[in-house]
Structure formats: structure tokens, C-alpha cells
Design a protein around this motif. Sequence first.
Motif, PDB file in Angstrom:
ATOM      1  N   UNK A   1      -9.935  10.585  93.689  1.00 22.54           N
ATOM      2  CA  UNK A   1      -8.546  10.137  93.766  1.00 22.54           C
ATOM      3  C   UNK A   1      -7.977  10.502  95.141  1.00 22.54           C
ATOM      4  N   UNK A   2      -7.309   9.554  95.816  1.00 21.81           N
ATOM      5  CA  UNK A   2      -6.792   9.841  97.150  1.00 21.81           C
ATOM      6  C   UNK A   2      -5.685  10.897  97.099  1.00 21.81           C
ATOM      7  N   UNK A   3      -5.560  11.630  98.204  1.00 21.23           N
ATOM      8  CA  UNK A   3      -4.540  12.670  98.285  1.00 21.23           C
ATOM      9  C   UNK A   3      -3.146  12.074  98.398  1.00 21.23           C
ATOM     10  N   UNK A   4      -3.033  10.919  99.025  1.00 22.52           N
ATOM     11  CA  UNK A   4      -1.739  10.258  99.128  1.00 22.52           C
ATOM     12  C   UNK A   4      -1.787   8.947  98.361  1.00 22.52           C
ATOM     13  N   UNK A   5      -0.649   8.559  97.864  1.00 16.66           N
ATOM     14  CA  UNK A   5      -0.563   7.316  97.097  1.00 16.66           C
ATOM     15  C   UNK A   5      -0.762   6.115  98.025  1.00 16.66           C
ATOM     16  N   UNK A   6      -1.322   5.028  97.502  1.00 16.96           N
ATOM     17  CA  UNK A   6      -1.457   3.806  98.301  1.00 16.96           C
ATOM     18  C   UNK A   6      -0.085   3.251  98.691  1.00 16.96           C
ATOM     19  N   UNK A   7      -0.017   2.662  99.885  1.00 14.07           N
ATOM     20  CA  UNK A   7       1.222   2.035 100.342  1.00 14.07           C
ATOM     21  C   UNK A   7       1.205   0.559  99.966  1.00 14.07           C
ATOM     22  N   UNK A   8       2.251   0.134  99.289  1.00 13.60           N
ATOM     23  CA  UNK A   8       2.429  -1.265  98.907  1.00 13.60           C
ATOM     24  C   UNK A   8       3.523  -1.832  99.809  1.00 13.60           C
ATOM     25  N   UNK A   9       3.189  -2.834 100.600  1.00 13.95           N
ATOM     26  CA  UNK A   9       4.156  -3.482 101.487  1.00 13.95           C
ATOM     27  C   UNK A   9       4.816  -4.634 100.735  1.00 13.95           C
ATOM     28  N   UNK A  10       6.137  -4.688 100.819  1.00 14.53           N
ATOM     29  CA  UNK A  10       6.914  -5.741 100.172  1.00 14.53           C
ATOM     30  C   UNK A  10       7.561  -6.594 101.266  1.00 14.53           C
ATOM     31  N   UNK A  29       4.500   5.180  91.291  1.00 12.60           N
ATOM     32  CA  UNK A  29       3.768   6.249  91.964  1.00 12.60           C
ATOM     33  C   UNK A  29       3.165   5.860  93.301  1.00 12.60           C
ATOM     34  N   UNK A  30       3.465   4.647  93.765  1.00 13.56           N
ATOM     35  CA  UNK A  30       2.967   4.195  95.063  1.00 13.56           C
ATOM     36  C   UNK A  30       4.012   4.467  96.139  1.00 13.56           C
ATOM     37  N   UNK A  31       3.582   4.391  97.383  1.00 15.94           N
ATOM     38  CA  UNK A  31       4.514   4.390  98.505  1.00 15.94           C
ATOM     39  C   UNK A  31       4.932   2.941  98.698  1.00 15.94           C
ATOM     40  N   UNK A  32       6.213   2.674  98.766  1.00 15.51           N
ATOM     41  CA  UNK A  32       6.704   1.309  98.962  1.00 15.51           C
ATOM     42  C   UNK A  32       7.443   1.190 100.274  1.00 15.51           C
ATOM     43  N   UNK A  33       7.158   0.123 101.014  1.00 15.76           N
ATOM     44  CA  UNK A  33       7.882  -0.171 102.251  1.00 15.76           C
ATOM     45  C   UNK A  33       8.277  -1.636 102.239  1.00 15.76           C
ATOM     46  N   UNK A  34       9.514  -1.913 102.611  1.00 16.26           N
ATOM     47  CA  UNK A  34      10.021  -3.274 102.598  1.00 16.26           C
ATOM     48  C   UNK A  34      10.178  -3.864 103.981  1.00 16.26           C
ATOM     49  N   UNK A  35       9.967  -5.164 104.073  1.00 15.69           N
ATOM     50  CA  UNK A  35      10.073  -5.906 105.319  1.00 15.69           C
ATOM     51  C   UNK A  35      10.805  -7.211 105.035  1.00 15.69           C
ATOM     52  N   UNK A  36      11.730  -7.596 105.923  1.00 17.66           N
ATOM     53  CA  UNK A  36      12.551  -8.788 105.705  1.00 17.66           C
ATOM     54  C   UNK A  36      11.842 -10.087 106.074  1.00 17.66           C
ATOM     55  N   UNK A  37      10.711  -9.985 106.796  1.00 12.80           N
ATOM     56  CA  UNK A  37       9.987 -11.193 107.200  1.00 12.80           C
ATOM     57  C   UNK A  37       8.520 -10.856 107.424  1.00 12.80           C
ATOM     58  N   UNK A  38       7.708 -11.904 107.473  1.00 13.28           N
ATOM     59  CA  UNK A  38       6.285 -11.718 107.766  1.00 13.28           C
ATOM     60  C   UNK A  38       6.117 -11.132 109.160  1.00 13.28           C
ATOM     61  N   UNK A  39       6.941 -11.599 110.081  1.00  8.65           N
ATOM     62  CA  UNK A  39       6.858 -11.107 111.457  1.00  8.65           C
ATOM     63  C   UNK A  39       7.185  -9.619 111.540  1.00  8.65           C
ATOM     64  N   UNK A  40       8.174  -9.164 110.769  1.00  8.00           N
ATOM     65  CA  UNK A  40       8.518  -7.731 110.757  1.00  8.00           C
ATOM     66  C   UNK A  40       7.350  -6.911 110.212  1.00  8.00           C
ATOM     67  N   UNK A  46       2.114  -1.479 109.839  1.00  9.61           N
ATOM     68  CA  UNK A  46       2.124  -1.545 108.375  1.00  9.61           C
ATOM     69  C   UNK A  46       0.857  -2.168 107.810  1.00  9.61           C
ATOM     70  N   UNK A  47       0.332  -3.196 108.464  1.00 10.40           N
ATOM     71  CA  UNK A  47      -0.859  -3.849 107.903  1.00 10.40           C
ATOM     72  C   UNK A  47      -2.065  -2.929 107.892  1.00 10.40           C
ATOM     73  N   UNK A  48      -2.112  -1.961 108.799  1.00 15.69           N
ATOM     74  CA  UNK A  48      -3.234  -1.016 108.786  1.00 15.69           C
ATOM     75  C   UNK A  48      -3.008   0.114 107.779  1.00 15.69           C
ATOM     76  N   UNK A  49      -1.758   0.341 107.395  1.00 18.51           N
ATOM     77  CA  UNK A  49      -1.441   1.399 106.434  1.00 18.51           C
ATOM     78  C   UNK A  49      -1.361   0.908 105.003  1.00 18.51           C
ATOM     79  N   UNK A  50      -1.135  -0.396 104.824  1.00 20.32           N
ATOM     80  CA  UNK A  50      -0.915  -0.954 103.487  1.00 20.32           C
ATOM     81  C   UNK A  50      -2.227  -1.076 102.714  1.00 20.32           C
ATOM     82  N   UNK A  51      -2.142  -0.813 101.424  1.00 19.46           N
ATOM     83  CA  UNK A  51      -3.284  -1.004 100.524  1.00 19.46           C
ATOM     84  C   UNK A  51      -3.169  -2.347  99.807  1.00 19.46           C
TER      85      UNK A  51
END
Length: 120
Positions: A1-10, A29-40, A46-51
Motif C-alpha cells: 500500500x502506498x504511503x501517500x494517497x493517489x492524486x485524482x485530478x478533476x 481518501x484520495x488527494x484531489x486537485x481541481x483545474x478549470x481547463x485542460x490547459x490549466x 499535475x499530469x506527472x503527479x496524478x494517478x
Amino acid sequence: MPLTAPMIAIVEDDESLRPALVGFVRSLGYIGEGFASAEAFLDGDAQSRAACLVSDYQLPGMNGLDLSARMQGTLPVILVTARTERSIDERAEAAGVRCLLRKPFETDALADCIRRALDS
């Protein structure tokens, strides 16, 4: 099991839905990060950190389907749309989308899609 929760990009341009979805994935239980556009989303690291990526189809600029195609299978993508055209299903499958949810959707369906995407 990973030490940190997976990041889900929204990636969602709706200013009320985006934080609600981020809060929901955090409640799972995941890490969530939001973005207003595909470009953002593509602008930073984020793409390298997102699961997993959850993206709306209809976005300003690049749409969610084009974003999924750009990921080229490097990241599981869940696409959310209010549109009903059958061609979206076919294009989503061709772009490698793991799950396609039609709005309005049940949060349990999104949770299941995320779990399946992370397990694959």
C-alpha cells in the motif's frame, strides 16, 4: 500500500461542481486537485503527479475527449458529460477513456470508476 494517497485530478469548468468533486474524492481518501481547463491541468506538473484524471467533456479550449487522447494511455481517464450522442461513447473508447459517466451521475458510480481505474 502506498504511503501517500493517489492524486485524482478533476478538470471541470463549472465553478460549483469542481470543488464538490474535489471534496468528494478527498472524502474517499484520495488527494484531489481541481483545474478549470485542460490547459490549466497540462500547464504544471499535475499530469506527472496524478494517478487518475476525471474530466468534463465540455470545456473551454481543449475538450475532455481531446485531453484524454493527449494522455495517450499514460493516465487513466474518466470522462463526464451531459451530452447523449452515441458518437461520444465511440470516440471515448477510441481515445482510451476508462469510464464514461453521463450527468447527472451517482457519486457511487464515480467512486467505482475511480477504484477500477486505479486497479487497472
